[in-house]
Design a protein around this motif. Structure first.
Motif, PDB file in Angstrom:
ATOM      1  N   GLY A 155       2.218  -0.095  -9.580  1.00  0.00           N
ATOM      2  CA  GLY A 155       0.980   0.502  -9.120  1.00  0.00           C
ATOM      3  C   GLY A 155      -0.243  -0.056  -9.825  1.00  0.00           C
ATOM      4  N   LEU A 156      -1.219  -0.503  -9.050  1.00  0.00           N
ATOM      5  CA  LEU A 156      -2.474  -1.003  -9.600  1.00  0.00           C
ATOM      6  C   LEU A 156      -3.565   0.064  -9.578  1.00  0.00           C
ATOM      7  N   SER A 157      -3.472   0.995  -8.639  1.00  0.00           N
ATOM      8  CA  SER A 157      -4.508   2.012  -8.461  1.00  0.00           C
ATOM      9  C   SER A 157      -4.292   3.194  -9.390  1.00  0.00           C
ATOM     10  N   GLU A 158      -5.371   3.613 -10.055  1.00  0.00           N
ATOM     11  CA  GLU A 158      -5.297   4.841 -10.852  1.00  0.00           C
ATOM     12  C   GLU A 158      -5.459   6.031  -9.923  1.00  0.00           C
ATOM     13  N   ARG A 159      -4.657   7.021 -10.164  1.00  0.00           N
ATOM     14  CA  ARG A 159      -4.707   8.234  -9.352  1.00  0.00           C
ATOM     15  C   ARG A 159      -5.116   9.395 -10.235  1.00  0.00           C
ATOM     16  N   GLY A 160      -5.339  10.515  -9.636  1.00  0.00           N
ATOM     17  CA  GLY A 160      -5.790  11.684 -10.376  1.00  0.00           C
ATOM     18  C   GLY A 160      -7.275  11.873 -10.157  1.00  0.00           C
ATOM     19  N   GLU A 161      -7.702  13.101 -10.105  1.00  0.00           N
ATOM     20  CA  GLU A 161      -9.103  13.388  -9.860  1.00  0.00           C
ATOM     21  C   GLU A 161      -9.904  13.230 -11.139  1.00  0.00           C
ATOM     22  N   GLU A 162     -11.224  13.130 -10.992  1.00  0.00           N
ATOM     23  CA  GLU A 162     -12.081  12.900 -12.148  1.00  0.00           C
ATOM     24  C   GLU A 162     -11.964  14.004 -13.194  1.00  0.00           C
ATOM     25  N   ASN A 163     -11.698  15.217 -12.765  1.00  0.00           N
ATOM     26  CA  ASN A 163     -11.584  16.315 -13.733  1.00  0.00           C
ATOM     27  C   ASN A 163     -10.195  16.387 -14.380  1.00  0.00           C
ATOM     28  N   ASP A 164      -9.243  15.546 -13.906  1.00  0.00           N
ATOM     29  CA  ASP A 164      -7.937  15.475 -14.576  1.00  0.00           C
ATOM     30  C   ASP A 164      -8.125  14.783 -15.915  1.00  0.00           C
ATOM     31  N   PHE A 165      -7.402  15.221 -16.916  1.00  0.00           N
ATOM     32  CA  PHE A 165      -7.618  14.596 -18.215  1.00  0.00           C
ATOM     33  C   PHE A 165      -6.828  13.331 -18.408  1.00  0.00           C
ATOM     34  N   ILE A 166      -5.797  13.092 -17.619  1.00  0.00           N
ATOM     35  CA  ILE A 166      -5.041  11.841 -17.729  1.00  0.00           C
ATOM     36  C   ILE A 166      -4.895  11.223 -16.337  1.00  0.00           C
ATOM     37  N   PRO A 167      -5.556  10.077 -16.094  1.00  0.00           N
ATOM     38  CA  PRO A 167      -5.284   9.376 -14.841  1.00  0.00           C
ATOM     39  C   PRO A 167      -3.874   8.787 -14.888  1.00  0.00           C
ATOM     40  N   ALA A 213       0.854  -1.185   0.000  1.00  0.00           N
ATOM     41  CA  ALA A 213       0.000   0.000   0.000  1.00  0.00           C
ATOM     42  C   ALA A 213       0.890   1.235   0.000  1.00  0.00           C
ATOM     43  N   THR A 214       0.506   2.247  -0.755  1.00  0.00           N
ATOM     44  CA  THR A 214       1.256   3.510  -0.761  1.00  0.00           C
ATOM     45  C   THR A 214       0.305   4.634  -0.374  1.00  0.00           C
ATOM     46  N   TYR A 215       0.815   5.537   0.423  1.00  0.00           N
ATOM     47  CA  TYR A 215      -0.002   6.654   0.889  1.00  0.00           C
ATOM     48  C   TYR A 215       0.813   7.935   0.791  1.00  0.00           C
ATOM     49  N   PHE A 216       0.354   8.870  -0.023  1.00  0.00           N
ATOM     50  CA  PHE A 216       1.009  10.171  -0.152  1.00  0.00           C
ATOM     51  C   PHE A 216       0.603  11.033   1.027  1.00  0.00           C
ATOM     52  N   ILE A 217       1.584  11.659   1.677  1.00  0.00           N
ATOM     53  CA  ILE A 217       1.281  12.550   2.797  1.00  0.00           C
ATOM     54  C   ILE A 217       1.725  13.964   2.451  1.00  0.00           C
ATOM     55  N   GLY A 218       0.922  14.931   2.864  1.00  0.00           N
ATOM     56  CA  GLY A 218       1.264  16.335   2.685  1.00  0.00           C
ATOM     57  C   GLY A 218       1.221  16.839   1.259  1.00  0.00           C
ATOM     58  N   GLU A 219       0.484  16.168   0.386  1.00  0.00           N
ATOM     59  CA  GLU A 219       0.382  16.590  -1.010  1.00  0.00           C
ATOM     60  C   GLU A 219      -1.027  17.111  -1.274  1.00  0.00           C
ATOM     61  N   GLU A 220      -1.152  18.397  -1.510  1.00  0.00           N
ATOM     62  CA  GLU A 220      -2.468  18.995  -1.723  1.00  0.00           C
ATOM     63  C   GLU A 220      -3.139  18.499  -2.996  1.00  0.00           C
ATOM     64  N   ASP A 221      -2.366  18.242  -4.055  1.00  0.00           N
ATOM     65  CA  ASP A 221      -2.959  17.886  -5.341  1.00  0.00           C
ATOM     66  C   ASP A 221      -3.304  16.410  -5.474  1.00  0.00           C
ATOM     67  N   VAL A 222      -3.031  15.580  -4.451  1.00  0.00           N
ATOM     68  CA  VAL A 222      -3.413  14.174  -4.526  1.00  0.00           C
ATOM     69  C   VAL A 222      -4.301  13.770  -3.348  1.00  0.00           C
ATOM     70  N   ASP A 223      -5.000  14.749  -2.726  1.00  0.00           N
ATOM     71  CA  ASP A 223      -5.828  14.458  -1.563  1.00  0.00           C
ATOM     72  C   ASP A 223      -6.866  13.375  -1.822  1.00  0.00           C
ATOM     73  N   ASP A 224      -7.573  13.429  -2.950  1.00  0.00           N
ATOM     74  CA  ASP A 224      -8.637  12.468  -3.216  1.00  0.00           C
ATOM     75  C   ASP A 224      -8.107  11.071  -3.518  1.00  0.00           C
ATOM     76  N   ASN A 225      -6.907  10.956  -4.028  1.00  0.00           N
ATOM     77  CA  ASN A 225      -6.345   9.654  -4.389  1.00  0.00           C
ATOM     78  C   ASN A 225      -4.973   9.462  -3.759  1.00  0.00           C
ATOM     79  N   SER A 226      -4.849   9.784  -2.475  1.00  0.00           N
ATOM     80  CA  SER A 226      -3.553   9.673  -1.819  1.00  0.00           C
ATOM     81  C   SER A 226      -3.209   8.228  -1.459  1.00  0.00           C
ATOM     82  N   PHE A 227      -4.208   7.321  -1.445  1.00  0.00           N
ATOM     83  CA  PHE A 227      -3.986   5.926  -1.086  1.00  0.00           C
ATOM     84  C   PHE A 227      -4.037   5.062  -2.341  1.00  0.00           C
ATOM     85  N   GLY A 228      -3.042   4.162  -2.485  1.00  0.00           N
ATOM     86  CA  GLY A 228      -3.012   3.270  -3.638  1.00  0.00           C
ATOM     87  C   GLY A 228      -2.504   1.893  -3.262  1.00  0.00           C
ATOM     88  N   VAL A 229      -2.766   0.934  -4.135  1.00  0.00           N
ATOM     89  CA  VAL A 229      -2.339  -0.450  -3.916  1.00  0.00           C
ATOM     90  C   VAL A 229      -1.392  -0.850  -5.034  1.00  0.00           C
TER      91      VAL A 229
END
Length: 191
Positions: A165-177, A126-142
């Motif tokens: 990395g198996l988890s897609e990151r990026g918010e829905e309004n981002d154009f490239i996950p 599991a990976t968890y980004f800490i202190g990153e404002e631009d990855v708040d919604d997808n800070s956790f990944g597998v």
């Protein structure tokens, strides 16, 4: 997902603590008994050990078409618990920093000794980004982590690992996950 990972680590840790050592068979001849004792001592060194590790880390952001990577370091804690004489379970928690990214990695790896000092390992991470404002919604990944390890001595070891990395990151309004892959190589010490 975090609760499942923590529950799994707790279960594996508790199970390994209660693992028992096999006794030397009675009536074994002198040299055979010494060989068995030495073998059991070597196996004992692989049971219920804790350690620290640190080294080089590379974090790659995979955008599908291109991949961007940044270099950094990692450091953390690990443990080894014997399932059999050649198979161990290795939970670990690592902190890595690459450029501006701060990442916590939590892994539970199955470790198999191919020969006495050389092992291969694989398992979920599991990976968890800490202190990153631009990855708040997808800070956790597998991720799926695979690697190799080499015991230099009974206490010192080296290993390298790749986390896909198996988890897609990026918010829905981002154009490239995107996905995050990691590569780590380093040294450690087991107590």
């Amino acid at each position: 997902m975090k609760k499942i990972l923590l529950t799994t680590i707790l279960f594996l840790t508790t199970s390994a603590i209660f693992a028992q050592e096999e006794p030397v068979a009675e009536g074994t001849a002198g040299n055979q008994q010494e060989e068995i004792s030495e073998k059991q001592e070597g196996e004992k060194n692989r049971k219920n050990r804790f350690g620290v590790k640190a080294g080089y880390s590379s974090v790659a952001v995979d955008l599908g078409i291109i991949s961007l990577s940044v270099d950094g370091f990692y450091a953390g804690l690990m443990a080894e618990f014997s399932a059999t004489d050649k198979i161990l379970v290795q939970p670990e928690v690592l902190y890595s920093r690459a450029a501006e990214a701060n990442i916590i990695h939590g892994a539970v790896l199955a470790k198999y000794y191919v020969v006495e000092n050389l092992s291969i390992m694989a398992g979920p991470q599991a990976t968890y980004f800490i202190g990153e404002e631009d990855v708040d919604d997808n800070s956790f990944g597998v991720d799926v982590a695979v690697g190799v390890g080499f015991d230099i001595t009974d206490n010192f070891f080296a290993d390298l690992r790749y986390g896909y990395g198996l988890s897609e990151r990026g918010e829905e309004n981002d154009f490239i996950p995107y996905k995050v892959n990691t590569f780590q190589i380093g040294l450690g010490y087991k107590f």
